[in-house]
Scaffold this motif. Structure first.
Motif, mmCIF file in Angstrom:
data_model
loop_
_atom_site.group_PDB
_atom_site.id
_atom_site.type_symbol
_atom_site.label_atom_id
_atom_site.label_comp_id
_atom_site.label_asym_id
_atom_site.label_seq_id
_atom_site.Cartn_x
_atom_site.Cartn_y
_atom_site.Cartn_z
ATOM 1 N N UNK A 63 1.046 -0.848 0.130
ATOM 2 C CA UNK A 63 0.005 0.194 -0.047
ATOM 3 C C UNK A 63 0.770 1.204 -0.258
ATOM 4 N N UNK A 64 1.953 1.196 -0.085
ATOM 5 C CA UNK A 64 2.995 2.316 0.239
ATOM 6 C C UNK A 64 2.992 3.036 0.801
ATOM 7 N N UNK A 65 2.497 2.479 2.916
ATOM 8 C CA UNK A 65 2.741 2.977 3.790
ATOM 9 C C UNK A 65 1.661 3.826 3.827
ATOM 10 N N UNK A 66 0.461 3.829 2.593
ATOM 11 C CA UNK A 66 -0.314 4.512 3.017
ATOM 12 C C UNK A 66 -2.302 3.837 2.809
ATOM 13 N N UNK A 67 -2.896 4.710 4.294
ATOM 14 C CA UNK A 67 -4.117 3.746 4.408
ATOM 15 C C UNK A 67 -5.171 3.495 2.795
ATOM 16 N N UNK A 68 -5.463 2.304 3.142
ATOM 17 C CA UNK A 68 -6.273 1.701 1.616
ATOM 18 C C UNK A 68 -7.553 2.538 1.090
ATOM 19 N N UNK A 69 -8.094 3.458 1.807
ATOM 20 C CA UNK A 69 -9.673 3.854 2.304
ATOM 21 C C UNK A 69 -9.045 5.405 2.384
ATOM 22 N N UNK A 70 -8.243 5.711 2.467
ATOM 23 C CA UNK A 70 -8.839 7.261 2.847
ATOM 24 C C UNK A 70 -7.106 8.008 1.986
ATOM 25 N N UNK A 71 -6.375 6.964 1.305
ATOM 26 C CA UNK A 71 -4.968 7.557 1.327
ATOM 27 C C UNK A 71 -4.188 8.147 2.818
ATOM 28 N N UNK A 72 -4.669 8.230 3.788
ATOM 29 C CA UNK A 72 -3.871 9.629 4.422
ATOM 30 C C UNK A 72 -2.562 8.378 4.702
ATOM 31 N N UNK A 73 -1.279 9.042 5.373
ATOM 32 C CA UNK A 73 0.086 7.964 5.695
ATOM 33 C C UNK A 73 0.291 7.126 6.615
ATOM 34 N N UNK A 74 0.110 5.459 6.659
ATOM 35 C CA UNK A 74 0.806 5.590 7.754
ATOM 36 C C UNK A 74 1.146 5.378 9.082
ATOM 37 N N UNK A 75 2.379 6.363 8.582
ATOM 38 C CA UNK A 75 3.346 6.288 9.698
ATOM 39 C C UNK A 75 4.680 5.069 9.756
ATOM 40 N N UNK A 76 5.234 5.802 10.018
ATOM 41 C CA UNK A 76 6.768 4.259 9.716
ATOM 42 C C UNK A 76 6.874 3.640 11.040
ATOM 43 N N UNK A 77 6.209 3.985 12.366
ATOM 44 C CA UNK A 77 5.992 3.537 13.191
ATOM 45 C C UNK A 77 6.002 1.894 13.412
ATOM 46 N N UNK A 78 4.902 0.805 12.976
ATOM 47 C CA UNK A 78 4.518 0.191 13.486
ATOM 48 C C UNK A 78 5.697 -0.882 12.396
ATOM 49 N N UNK A 79 6.347 -0.768 10.807
ATOM 50 C CA UNK A 79 7.094 -1.138 9.664
ATOM 51 C C UNK A 79 8.015 -1.072 10.864
ATOM 52 N N UNK A 80 8.506 -0.324 11.109
ATOM 53 C CA UNK A 80 10.308 -0.242 11.580
ATOM 54 C C UNK A 80 10.298 -1.062 13.582
ATOM 55 N N UNK A 81 8.862 -0.966 14.002
ATOM 56 C CA UNK A 81 8.894 -1.697 14.974
ATOM 57 C C UNK A 81 8.885 -3.967 14.502
ATOM 58 N N UNK A 82 7.976 -3.488 13.615
ATOM 59 C CA UNK A 82 8.460 -5.303 12.823
ATOM 60 C C UNK A 82 9.466 -5.671 12.385
#
Ligand SMILES: [Zn+2]
Length: 253
Positions: A63-82
């Protein structure tokens, strides 16, 4: 005990999912919010997230770091922890000898990652993590080196009392708090895992790492004074992890 019939790289497969859960812990434990597996809704538009949105790392990348519904940026926090959880698993696989040690290393490393991250963000080391970590350390010691279990129990007691003693002395001398009770509980957990003999090295490595970090932060233009709050937990956690992996007399022997 029956050998684990799993490929050596199995922790790498599990790690991103564990990391996804750790991200939720890091966000919710300090706020006393209920912890459930996985995020529930998009932070921007509030749309409920479906399993398709929650595949660790993969959803973010697709999703290239974007919400599928609103296109808002998801932010790096979760992928960084993963990614960090994946790094812990890889490191554990490289450093440990047996599958059992790899899994113990992963469990220890993932817990320390969570503790260090929460302390860095909120100056807090939740009892909900430090106390089970202490008990787990005693359990592993009793199971793997029963003849040394006494030194691990003594390590837990001295780790706690030692750091509380230093904190009390600091308060008496300077009139303010320098170390929290959470740091003492984390050091107690380290004593339980590593035994009393490792504690001086552990504190030394953590203190040197903390000073180097403060020096680098100062060079990078951050104002650092004697009263600047620096969380000690991340350095204690890093030192704990390194000693467990690379000090055979106390960790992997
Ligand atoms: Zn959204």
């Amino acid at each position: 005990m029956p050998a684990l019939i799993l490929p050596a790289w199995a922790p790498l497969l599990v790690a991103p999912f564990i990391g996804s859960f750790l991200g939720v812990l890091i966000q919710r434990l300090p706020e006393d919010r209920p912890v459930a597996f996985g995020r529930s809704a998009c932070a921007a538009c509030g749309t409920r997230l479906t399993p398709r949105d929650l595949v660790p790392l993969v959803s973010f990348a697709l999703q290239r770091g974007r919400c599928r519904h609103c296109g808002g940026a998801i932010g790096w926090f979760h992928p960084a922890v993963e990614l960090a959880a994946l790094g812990v698993a890889a490191w554990s696989i490289i450093a440990c000898q047996t599958p059992q040690q790899v899994w113990i290393g992963c469990a220890l490393g993932w817990t320390l990652l969570t503790l260090g991250w929460i302390d860095a963000a909120c100056f807090l080391l939740p009892d909900m993590l430090t106390l089970p970590l202490l008990l787990a350390g005693l359990g592993v010691a009793i199971a793997s080196v029963p003849e040394d279990a006494f030194w691990h129990a003594l390590g837990a007691a001295c780790g706690y009392l030692g750091l509380r003693g230093i904190a009390a002395a600091y308060r008496a001398l300077r009139g303010r708090d320098g170390l929290g009770a959470g740091d003492a509980k984390l050091l107690a957990a380290a004593g339980a895992w590593l035994g009393i003999g490792a504690l001086p090295s552990l504190v030394l490595v953590a203190a040197v790492a903390g000073l180097v970090w403060a020096g680098l932060a100062g060079l990078a233009g951050r104002s650092m004074h004697a009263t600047t709050d620096v969380p000690f937990g991340p350095f204690l956690a890093a030192s704990f992890w390194l000693l467990w992996l690379y000090w055979p007399a106390w960790g992997l022997a």
